[in-house]
Design a protein around this motif. Sequence first.
Motif, PDB file in Angstrom:
ATOM      1  N   ALA A  26       0.795  -1.082  -0.042  1.00 59.32           N
ATOM      2  CA  ALA A  26       0.084  -0.127  -0.162  1.00 59.32           C
ATOM      3  C   ALA A  26       0.855   1.280  -0.159  1.00 59.32           C
ATOM      4  O   ALA A  26       0.408   2.205  -0.574  1.00 59.32           O
ATOM      5  N   VAL A  27       2.083   1.086   0.625  1.00 61.12           N
ATOM      6  CA  VAL A  27       2.869   2.311   0.647  1.00 61.12           C
ATOM      7  C   VAL A  27       3.688   2.640  -0.794  1.00 61.12           C
ATOM      8  O   VAL A  27       3.793   3.522  -1.317  1.00 61.12           O
ATOM      9  N   CYS A  28       4.167   1.388  -1.424  1.00 58.71           N
ATOM     10  CA  CYS A  28       4.851   1.174  -2.410  1.00 58.71           C
ATOM     11  C   CYS A  28       4.062   1.750  -3.617  1.00 58.71           C
ATOM     12  O   CYS A  28       4.618   2.516  -4.505  1.00 58.71           O
ATOM     13  N   GLY A  29       3.054   1.184  -3.688  1.00 54.33           N
ATOM     14  CA  GLY A  29       1.957   1.719  -4.729  1.00 54.33           C
ATOM     15  C   GLY A  29       1.734   3.174  -4.708  1.00 54.33           C
ATOM     16  O   GLY A  29       1.453   3.668  -6.092  1.00 54.33           O
ATOM     17  N   ARG A  30       2.044   3.861  -3.663  1.00 53.34           N
ATOM     18  CA  ARG A  30       2.010   5.095  -3.676  1.00 53.34           C
ATOM     19  C   ARG A  30       3.214   6.201  -3.804  1.00 53.34           C
ATOM     20  O   ARG A  30       3.040   7.161  -4.308  1.00 53.34           O
ATOM     21  N   VAL A  31       4.326   5.439  -3.447  1.00 55.22           N
ATOM     22  CA  VAL A  31       5.392   6.441  -3.335  1.00 55.22           C
ATOM     23  C   VAL A  31       6.462   6.057  -4.381  1.00 55.22           C
ATOM     24  O   VAL A  31       7.478   6.748  -4.429  1.00 55.22           O
ATOM     25  N   CYS A  32       6.470   4.829  -4.822  1.00 55.51           N
ATOM     26  CA  CYS A  32       7.621   4.352  -5.713  1.00 55.51           C
ATOM     27  C   CYS A  32       7.628   5.200  -6.958  1.00 55.51           C
ATOM     28  O   CYS A  32       6.759   5.505  -7.520  1.00 55.51           O
ATOM     29  N   PRO A  33       9.111   5.402  -7.217  1.00 58.36           N
ATOM     30  CA  PRO A  33       9.151   6.162  -8.560  1.00 58.36           C
ATOM     31  C   PRO A  33       8.942   5.003  -9.908  1.00 58.36           C
ATOM     32  O   PRO A  33       9.957   4.766 -10.442  1.00 58.36           O
ATOM     33  N   GLN A  34       7.963   4.654 -10.168  1.00 60.76           N
ATOM     34  CA  GLN A  34       7.306   3.655 -10.972  1.00 60.76           C
ATOM     35  C   GLN A  34       7.918   3.974 -12.455  1.00 60.76           C
ATOM     36  O   GLN A  34       8.214   3.040 -13.141  1.00 60.76           O
ATOM     37  N   GLU A  35       8.149   5.209 -12.832  1.00 56.76           N
ATOM     38  CA  GLU A  35       8.406   5.560 -13.916  1.00 56.76           C
ATOM     39  C   GLU A  35       9.895   5.149 -14.472  1.00 56.76           C
ATOM     40  O   GLU A  35      10.420   5.029 -15.651  1.00 56.76           O
ATOM     41  N   THR A  36      10.730   4.912 -13.174  1.00 48.12           N
ATOM     42  CA  THR A  36      11.941   4.614 -13.631  1.00 48.12           C
ATOM     43  C   THR A  36      12.349   3.187 -13.287  1.00 48.12           C
ATOM     44  O   THR A  36      13.465   2.651 -13.302  1.00 48.12           O
ATOM     45  N   GLN A  37      11.284   2.345 -12.697  1.00 45.23           N
ATOM     46  CA  GLN A  37      11.274   1.246 -12.334  1.00 45.23           C
ATOM     47  C   GLN A  37      10.381   0.421 -13.180  1.00 45.23           C
ATOM     48  O   GLN A  37      10.731   0.369 -14.402  1.00 45.23           O
ATOM     49  N   CYS A  38       9.499  -0.323 -12.692  1.00 44.49           N
ATOM     50  CA  CYS A  38       8.884  -1.308 -13.546  1.00 44.49           C
ATOM     51  C   CYS A  38       8.003  -0.514 -14.787  1.00 44.49           C
ATOM     52  O   CYS A  38       7.985  -1.210 -16.007  1.00 44.49           O
ATOM     53  N   GLU A  39       7.322   0.606 -14.561  1.00 51.41           N
ATOM     54  CA  GLU A  39       6.642   1.192 -15.697  1.00 51.41           C
ATOM     55  C   GLU A  39       7.656   1.421 -16.765  1.00 51.41           C
ATOM     56  O   GLU A  39       7.251   1.749 -17.762  1.00 51.41           O
TER      57      GLU A  39
END
Lengths: 464, 281
Positions: free
Chosen positions: A89-102
């Motif tokens: 619930a935390v990572c879904g909100r604060v991860c920098p997805q654009e430089t990681q998975c996405e």
Amino acid sequence: MSKFNMRPDKNPMPTQPPLVRNKNFEEVALGYSEEAAIDEAKRCLNCKNKPCVAACPVNVNIPEFIALAVEGKFEEAYEVISRTSSLPAVCGRVCPQETQCEGKCTRGIKGEPVAIGRLERFVADYHNQRSEQKTRAVVGNGHKVAVVGSGPAGLACAGDLARLGYEVTVFEALHTTGGVLVYGIPEFRLPKTIVEKEVQGLKDIGVKFVTDAVIGRLFTVEDLKSEYGFEAVFLGTGAGLPRFMGIRGESAKGVFSANEFLTRTNLMKAYQPDSATPMFPAKRVAVVGGGNVAMDAARSAKRLGAETVYIVYRRSEQELPARLEEIEHAKEEEIEFLFLTNPVEILTDAENNVKALKCVRMELGEPDASGRRRPVEKNGSEFELNVDCVILALGTSPNPLMKRTTVGLETKPHGEIIADENGRTSIEGVFAGGDVVTGSATVILAMGAGKTAAKAIHEYIQSE
Amino acid sequence: MMYRILKRENLNDTVTRLDVYAPYIAKKALAGQFVIVRANERGERIPLTIAACDRKNGAVSIIFQVVGATTMELNEKQEGDSVADFVGPLGTPTQLDGLKKVAVVGGGVGCAIALPVARALKERGAEVTSIAGFRNRELVILEDEFREVSSRFIMMTDDGSYGEQGNVCMPLNRLLEAGERFDEVITIGPLVMMKFVAKTTEPYHIKTVASMNPIMIDGTGMCGCCRVSVGGEMKFACIDGPDFDAHLIDFDEAMKRSKTYAPFEAQAREKHCNLYKKERN
Ligand SMILES: Cc1cc2nc3c(=O)[nH]c(=O)nc-3n(C[C@H](O)[C@H](O)[C@H](O)COP(=O)(O)OP(=O)(O)OC[C@H]3O[C@@H](n4cnc5c(N)ncnc54)[C@H](O)[C@@H]3O)c2cc1C
Ligand code: FES
């Protein structure tokens, strides 16, 4: 009907309207509905080579959880994420997805990537809203481990060890648990109830939390081992020491480290009318820096009533290290960005109040060690920014307390504890992970480091 | 966490002593260290220097003057009540090694903090001259305790209602002029007082240490609000201090910084007083 949703765009995230939310501290992004989540999940092509999984610091099996979400099996999807992540619930909100998975998503080549972060958040919220906290009784193995610091690294390490049967005690210096998740990241981005729920989950499986415990002072690491019988100690004390610029005027009234500004607002709840902690009544604010911390400070200042808030950043927009979503949100909330601008002095009045921030314009020169083009000063470009408050978000380093009070603990010049890939430090039985090892990084890396160290601690104690 | 108050004593009208049950802190604390206290949930975190420790009973004493809303809240606590948080021992202990002859100069409630330093020095066999200054006779605290640990004790009041009339720098200067020398002068009290103590000893090149008590939040080095300029360098009082070389401290800056929240504090104090009056009526 096609199995996949081939629309090139992500399902938009519903949010509070920008000019409403920039006056309150409630969460900005409201989360997907079930329909939107399923529709978005259908955008995943379930690629064989799974570039997203490789790009995730903890290798969450993304296509697998998304495939379950397509079928509406959200609890099962949550189980898949939980196999490798402690704080969805935390990572879904604060991860920098654009430089990681996405950033590696196949759909991103011709359009927008699958909104993996938003789906992770949806699945985790779905679980949190429905699940009764299942207290799975764990059979104790009789071994004691101490965890120092209750940020993502400490929480992840404590959770994994407790599930293996260890008797875990977490020591936290502050009066609240959660580390940066409670004192740094604001409520409007990460509601504190989410962090509380994570901590409660750990208490339910037997983890003990001791707040107000500054290790190094109240107990040293050596005390924990020799006097209190902990067989291993994990140090997840973060990188909390704020940097200053070393320019004139930094001691003026109205100059704050972002940590101070955010701690007053988040931890001490200065934004609530009944809080005893005072807040500086800033009207025109300059926030120096371009990371998440700078965005959080700027957006908090606006919410606290500042009329004008600038982000002053010495490189250009492309180099901004903050999450893309935060930059977009900040702009929508009328934060003004001054790129290629570097402060050189804080000007003050006779009472040492901030009067203005003197800056110079920069231009990008040759690439530096980080590969980014180095900003160089433009001659004669000095100008004054009329502000009454300056917030410095220039990065942080590990607190020197651990090093000063722990004999034999080896650190790097900026204070990072030296640890191998399993978290082993220079002292036997003492492990470390998270920002205290890497310098300020991300929640997911800290969480991952906590989990890795838990495994290493388990092996260490079992081999004893 | 809750920390029980074992004993409460009013030292004078505005200065209170609380003995708080905190056995682990009592075991570790050394002279010059402090605790961060939060009276109640939702309260402010404030630093208070440890005035004494009773290792046997696990008691840690704090002495504070009622100045703002937070100290008012703390002052409402009675024996048997608890405070929400009590964190410590923080800060670097006062360095006493090798000191044989020391002058300890305290002002007002700062004397409560100076006393454990004087006591620790005496226990190490040092010869201690204590100078204590107060505004008037009513405000005098800890006189007997000071006399007990000092080979020489000088009492000063601003209005002359007790001891000699004048400020603490006067007898200090007199001793220095008469040729008296100290290994070190340790001063604890209001910023202006410490500034002038530093000025008094400077011409004699006597090492002088001041204990700083700036605004703090975490007390662990995380926020930087406790920063003090010492010899042109930025130091964090909570981890690098609270003791610093008084000849290098920028006292003028510290005085200005200490007023950052003055308007807010005045407001909070008034609000709190009104609430208190209402409850009383
Ligand atoms: C304002 C802000 C915004 C951020 N935004 C993002 C984001 O959007 N996305 C992202 O991925 N990352 C973000 N980060 C970074 C991220 O929060 C950190 O990388 C992460 O929290 C590090 O986790 P940690 O467990 O190593 O340390 P921390 O979270 O720093 O926790 C360390 C804990 O240890 C405690 N401690 C320290 N010393 C002692 C001691 N001696 N004894 C006992 N306890 C001690 C501290 O009080 C603290 O609670 C942000 C950071 C900040 C400051
Ligand atoms: S009180 Fe926060 S750094 Fe010292």
